[in-house]
Design an enzyme around this catalytic site. Structure first.
Site, PDB file in Angstrom:
ATOM      1  CE  LYS A 100       5.097  11.116 -30.172  1.00 56.76           C
ATOM      2  NZ  LYS A 100       4.621  10.351 -31.315  1.00 56.76           N
ATOM      3  CG  ASP A 105      11.389  23.103 -25.126  1.00 61.26           C
ATOM      4  OD1 ASP A 105      10.247  23.434 -24.783  1.00 61.26           O
ATOM      5  OD2 ASP A 105      12.427  23.635 -24.692  1.00 61.26           O
ATOM      6  CE  LYS A 112      -1.464  10.142 -34.761  1.00 62.59           C
ATOM      7  NZ  LYS A 112       0.002  10.300 -34.738  1.00 62.59           N
ATOM      8  CB  SER A 370       5.621  18.642 -38.273  1.00 62.47           C
ATOM      9  OG  SER A 370       5.213  17.582 -39.089  1.00 62.47           O
TER      10      SER A 370
END
Ligand code: NAD
Length: 477
Positions: A100, A105, A112, A370
């Protein structure tokens, strides 16, 4: 289905399903086997068992933090708080984060985490204690750090839990000037960023808007032309991702939400469902049951099979399997959740001509924002802080010069558009929209250019694997 049951992926674990999808793209890329193994391997997994005394009784909790890749640092990925969390799931989700981030990019590796817990069973103070202990154990082993390993919220967690984690980390390392950047998804007044809570849902909206700009893709899916306002949507899971996606698509794009599938049943109304009203109802009652303005269906699994244009899966993994794939009638499936369609189910859906907007692309909005939050924390300054007044003054002067030259005044609406503030929320939305649009254009270019690329997922993996592989061959092997 019971909330704590996770349907299995047709005999394959979640991480096996992810690996099979990756293998499919690697076969198209004809990638070197040693490089393939390097990319696919989960680099490290920490399992923690820790005691917490709650109301005088000691309870033992189990959690994991997996780092799938460190080719870019920090490794990034959410922490899930749920009773069904297990190591395989955490590793699968960490791998998805690698692909992802590469696809969007965003310069992060993949990670995780998960904690086995039903957060609804604990009082706030107890939950805080558990989260703080978990953070301390991860920090002691180097599995949370602003430079190397940065968690974010996932199922069962939100800004509050992220603030607790940041606080626990800061107390351990008060000399770390970047301690705020040890987690993302924090409340705005505690180092978070405007637009993070709704980022994944907003990303789903931007991605769908971009999809509908490409009429040949819309036709390929067999969807009605005329844009999102012409589409009937069914959504599974009205949590963080689902609620925001459904809200933006119905309120901004005027799509019609005809059904909501939740844990305790489904709501159906072909005239359209008011997302905000259902959301409020769920906050009070804990589920969809009892909502007055739609038909309640107890066996919600069948509602996934209802005739509609777009099915948004925003609950959890393994929701469409070989057991129900043939009965799914949506023409476009949007994977708001991670891994909601198994490998074998996807093969069946493809035979039916269903187009899938894959998880590693469609739900990337959270990690994109994020990234903005993390860079803001490292900069120790709010976005737009230095330039806002300056830009506004420049826009005012430019308008004044034009008005003088024209001998007329600018219409107020145009004027407001030109002098619109470059505040944090506007900048976050602009960066997110740009990322989602650009990534779709790159994926579809691969999908359309090559006969051996059967779908958008394979195209997305090709792009991501190529980027990760490039790093390993250039710098690591
Ligand atoms: P959440 O806990 O806020 O919401 C999940 C919702 O799905 C809840 O309303 C729950 O009741 C419902 N649900 C759970 N199981 C269900 C089932 N079997 N049938 C119907 N409804 C069910 O979680 P979330 O943060 O929205 O995450 C949902 C999915 O999206 C997960 O797969 C997560 O990994 C993925 N995701 C989340 C983010 C994020 O920013 N939160 C980012 C990327 C991907």
């Amino acid at each position: 289905m019971n909330a704590i049951e996770v349907p299995t992926g047709n005999g394959h674990s979640f991480s096996e399903n992810v690996d099979r999808l990756v293998d499919k793209a690697m076969a198209v890329l004809n990638i070197d086997p040693a490089l393939a193994q390097t990319i696919k391997a989960c680099q490290s997994v920490l399992q923690i068992r820790f005691p917490v005394k709650i109301h005088g009784e000691v309870e033992i909790f189990t959690g994991w933090r997996a780092i799938h890749s460190e080719h870019m640092l920090p490794s990034k990925g959410g922490i899930r708080f749920a009773t069904f969390v297990n190591q395989d799931e955490v590793e699968a989700l960490a791998a998805l984060m690698t692909y992802k981030c590469a696809l969007a990019d965003v310069p992060f590796g993949g990670a995780k985490g998960g904690l086995v817990i039903d957060p609804t069973k604990y009082e706030e103070d107890d939950l805080r204690k558990i989260v703080s202990h978990f953070t301390r154990h991860m920090a002691a082993k180097g599995f949370i750090h602003p430079a190397t390993n940065v968690p974010a919220p996932d199922m069962g967690a939100g800004p509050r839990e992220m603030a607790w984690m940041a606080d626990a980390y800061r107390h351990l390392f008060p000399e770390d000037i970047n301690s705020q950047a040890c987690v993302t998804g924090k409340p705005v007044d505690q180092g978070g960023i405007e637009g993070r809570t709704e980022a994944t849902g907003r990303g789903v909206q931007y991605a769908l808007q971009e999809f509908f700009r490409h009429t040949d893709d819309v036709r390929k899916a067999g969807l009605r032309e005329g844009g999102l306002s012409q589409q009937q949507i069914v959504i599974q899971g009205l949590g963080n991702v689902g609620y925001h996606a459904a809200k933006f698509l119905t309120e901004d794009d005027r799509a019609t939400l005809v059904a909501i599938v939740e844990r305790d049943g489904a709501l159906v109304n072909t005239e359209g469902i008011d997302v905000e009203k259902v959301h409020k109802h769920m906050q009070v009652s804990g589920g969809v049951h009892g909502y007055p303005d739609a038909t309640y269906v107890e066996n919600s699994a069948h509602v996934l099979e209802m005739d509609c244009d777009i099915l948004i899966l925003a609950a959890m993994e393994n929701q469409i399997t070989t057991g129900n794939a043939e009965r799914i009638r949506a023409r476009l499936i949007v994977e708001g959740a991670n891994g909601p369609i198994t490998f074998d189910a996807e093969t069946m859906l493809k035979k039916q001509g269903t187009v899938i907007l894959p998880d590693l692309y469609i739900n990337a909005g959270g990690v994109v924002v994020s990234y903005f939050e993390w860079t803001k924390n490292l900069a120790h300054m709010r976005f737009g802080k230095m330039g806002r007044r300056f830009m506004q003054a420049r826009a005012d002067s430019a308008i004044e010069i034009l008005e003088q030259a024209m001998g007329d005044r600018f219409p107020e609406t145009i004027k407001q558009g030109v002098i619109k503030e470059a505040d944090e929320l506007n900048l976050v939305r602009s960066g997110l929209e740009d990322t989602m649009c650009e990534a779709y254009q790159e994926i579809r270019a691969i999908w359309h250019a090559r006969d051996d690329v059967p779908d958008l997922r394979t195209a997305a993996y090709i792009l991501a694997i190529d980027r990760v592989g490039h790093y390993y061959t250039e710098y690591a092997l």
